[in-house]
Design an enzyme around this catalytic site. Structure first.
Site, PDB file in Angstrom:
ATOM      1  N   HIS A   1      81.426  31.182  22.559  1.00 18.86           N
ATOM      2  CA  HIS A   1      82.759  30.763  21.716  1.00 18.86           C
ATOM      3  C   HIS A   1      84.024  31.071  22.189  1.00 18.86           C
ATOM      4  O   HIS A   1      84.993  31.384  21.741  1.00 18.86           O
ATOM      5  CB  HIS A   1      82.466  31.895  20.481  1.00 18.86           C
ATOM      6  CG  HIS A   1      80.988  31.661  19.800  1.00 18.86           C
ATOM      7  ND1 HIS A   1      80.748  30.590  18.827  1.00 18.86           N
ATOM      8  CD2 HIS A   1      80.193  32.646  19.866  1.00 18.86           C
ATOM      9  CE1 HIS A   1      79.564  30.959  18.524  1.00 18.86           C
ATOM     10  NE2 HIS A   1      79.121  31.909  18.964  1.00 18.86           N
TER      11      HIS A   1
ATOM     12  N   SER B   1     102.632  12.534  31.644  1.00 20.47           N
ATOM     13  CA  SER B   1     102.810  12.385  30.431  1.00 20.47           C
ATOM     14  C   SER B   1     104.180  11.520  30.255  1.00 20.47           C
ATOM     15  O   SER B   1     105.172  11.591  31.400  1.00 20.47           O
ATOM     16  CB  SER B   1     103.402  13.697  29.637  1.00 20.47           C
ATOM     17  OG  SER B   1     104.059  13.409  28.393  1.00 20.47           O
TER      18      SER B   1
END
Length: 234
Positions: A71, A192
């Site tokens: 997890h 980006s």
């Protein structure tokens, strides 16, 4: 018909026999099997090469310690080698599934005609040997309608795509600032448009999209196959 007409112009009367004992129904499914045989063999070879690369990368990292997660929480201690070999065994199962799909493609439907066979004395065994098939389809109706081999391939491909998506997602995590396990080269990264110093792992992150496409292809084929077999012989 254009091919038959041109062939007859070139060789005479024998050209008119081009379609003797041939139907699009058994020819198309034979062609698909031949095509998938080539595709599966090529993809299996690529997976084998990737497995060899994983083994080569894992060998020097038997003692390279890293955390194992549950997890996304650090849980236990493992090694980089063990993690890379986990990927290796995922791909090994994919190759096993491709082998099953390949075997399904080795049954020759040619000679089944449109649906109920042909009234010609054909040597189907000789045709099978010439084309590299290992056995003959025993029932002509089933032979021209059978697409199970395509389902086998797409199911194997969907599972492989899911595995590659998982590998890509893990690499994306490893390359993030929060993890910082790897620094990816520019060849597999992109920038980006507004954050000029941002390095996005574009190649690994793109592994997820094909998984959805192949799964949809599999679902689409299964939806098609639920109908009457006669519809598949067109």
């Amino acid at each position: 018909m254009a091919i038959e007409r041109r062939l007859t112009e070139l060789v005479g009367a024998p050209g008119a026999k081009l379609h003797t004992a041939r139907s699009r129904n058994d020819q198309v499914v034979t062609d698909v099997r031949l095509h998938l045989r080539r595709v599966i063999a090529g993809q299996s070879d690529v997976l084998g090469a990737l497995q060899k690369l994983l083994l080569a990368r894992a060998e020097p990292h038997l003692e390279t310690v890293m955390p194992a997660y549950t997890h996304l929480q650090r849980a236990q201690v493992t090694s980089l080698a063990q993690h890379l070999l986990a990927w290796f065994w995922m791909l090994e199962r994919d190759r096993d599934r491709f082998a099953v799909a390949l075997d399904a493609c080795l049954e020759l439907p040619l000679g089944a005609g449109a649906a109920v066979g042909l009234n010609y004395d054909l040597d189907r065994a000789a045709v099978a040997a010439e084309l590299g098939f290992e056995r003959l389809a025993p029932n002509s109706l089933d032979a021209v309608a059978d697409r199970d081999f395509a389902v086998d391939y797409l199911a194997a491909a969907a599972q492989l795509a899911g595995h590659l998506s998982r590998i890509g997602a893990e690499i994306v995590l490893w390359a993030s600032a929060e993890f910082g396990f790897v620094c990816l080269p520019d060849a597999v990264s992109g920038g980006s448009s507004i954050m000029r110093r941002s390095a996005t792992p574009t190649r690994p992150s793109s592994c997820g999209r094909p998984a959805l496409v192949v799964a949809a292809d599999l679902q689409g084929l299964l939806a098609t196959l639920h109908g009457p077999a006669a519809r598949l012989r067109h």
